[in-house]
Design a protein around this motif. Structure first.
Motif, short mmCIF file in Angstrom:
data_model
loop_
_atom_site.label_atom_id
_atom_site.label_comp_id
_atom_site.label_asym_id
_atom_site.label_seq_id
_atom_site.Cartn_x
_atom_site.Cartn_y
_atom_site.Cartn_z
N THR A 68 95.51 39.22 -14.87
CA THR A 68 96.52 38.19 -15.15
C THR A 68 96.45 36.99 -14.21
N PRO A 69 96.37 37.15 -12.87
CA PRO A 69 96.28 35.96 -12.01
C PRO A 69 95.05 35.11 -12.31
N SER A 70 93.93 35.75 -12.61
CA SER A 70 92.71 35.00 -12.93
C SER A 70 92.87 34.25 -14.25
N THR A 71 93.46 34.90 -15.25
CA THR A 71 93.66 34.27 -16.55
C THR A 71 94.57 33.05 -16.42
N VAL A 72 95.64 33.18 -15.68
CA VAL A 72 96.57 32.07 -15.50
C VAL A 72 95.88 30.91 -14.78
N ALA A 73 95.18 31.20 -13.69
CA ALA A 73 94.51 30.15 -12.92
C ALA A 73 93.43 29.46 -13.76
N GLY A 87 93.99 37.84 -7.93
CA GLY A 87 92.98 37.70 -8.98
C GLY A 87 91.59 37.96 -8.45
N SER A 114 94.51 29.83 -5.18
CA SER A 114 95.85 30.38 -5.48
C SER A 114 95.73 31.65 -6.30
N GLY A 115 94.81 31.67 -7.24
CA GLY A 115 94.58 32.87 -8.05
C GLY A 115 94.10 34.03 -7.19
N PHE A 136 88.78 37.17 -10.67
CA PHE A 136 87.94 36.25 -11.44
C PHE A 136 86.68 36.94 -11.95
N LEU A 181 93.52 25.84 -7.45
CA LEU A 181 93.99 26.84 -8.41
C LEU A 181 93.22 28.15 -8.24
N TRP A 182 91.92 28.06 -8.00
CA TRP A 182 91.11 29.26 -7.78
C TRP A 182 91.60 30.00 -6.53
#
Length: 145
Positions: free
Chosen positions: A117-122, A48, A42-43, A50, A39-40
């Motif tokens: 947003t990508p970091s928050t989702v992941a 993302g 993918s983010g 992070f 997941l990280w």
């Protein structure tokens, strides 16, 4: 005519409860870590960073934070549950509720931080992974009589 019974214990897991518990905990934590690292990655691939701001400083939440915040709470929680289930096997249901609620409740901290947003989702999905793995692992730890 004879009646034969079947064993409810897996032939793949050790019969000793401590050895079985150790194996279940190690496999569960490893599986959660692998999924969270995917997941990280993918983010990161989705753009993302992070990173978030804390007291005016830019802080990174990954990859070390992902490893630490997956391995430490899950290992401690599952080990504590396994120990308490030695005393009372019915504790498994309580542990499953706590194991699901705590990671899901801490999602609020991730959402309120200023991650992209990508970091928050992941990161949010990582909390869900820990909740699911905790419930499944505790079910495997439960001794059926």
């Amino acid at each position: 005519m004879s009646v034969t019974g079947t064993s409810r214990t897996s032939t793949l897991l050790p019969r000793s409860r401590p050895a079985r518990s150790g194996l279940v905990i190690a496999a569960s934590v490893s599986a959660a870590l692998v999924v969270n690292l995917v997941l990280w990655a993918s983010g990161l691939a989705a753009g993302g960073t992070f990173e978030h701001t804390d007291a005016g400083e830019v802080m990174s939440a990954a990859p070390g934070g992902v490893v630490l915040m997956t391995v430490l709470p899950l290992t401690v929680g599952l080990a504590l549950a396994a120990l308490l289930m030695l005393w009372w096997n019915g504790f498994a249901r309580i542990a499953q509720v706590v194991g699901a609620i705590l990671p899901l409740a801490t999602i609020q901290g991730t959402i309120s931080a200023d991650f992209d947003t990508p970091s928050t989702v992941a990161l949010t999905l990582m909390h869900v992974v820990i909740a699911v793995v905790a419930v499944a692992a505790i079910e495997l730890l439960r001794v059926r009589r």
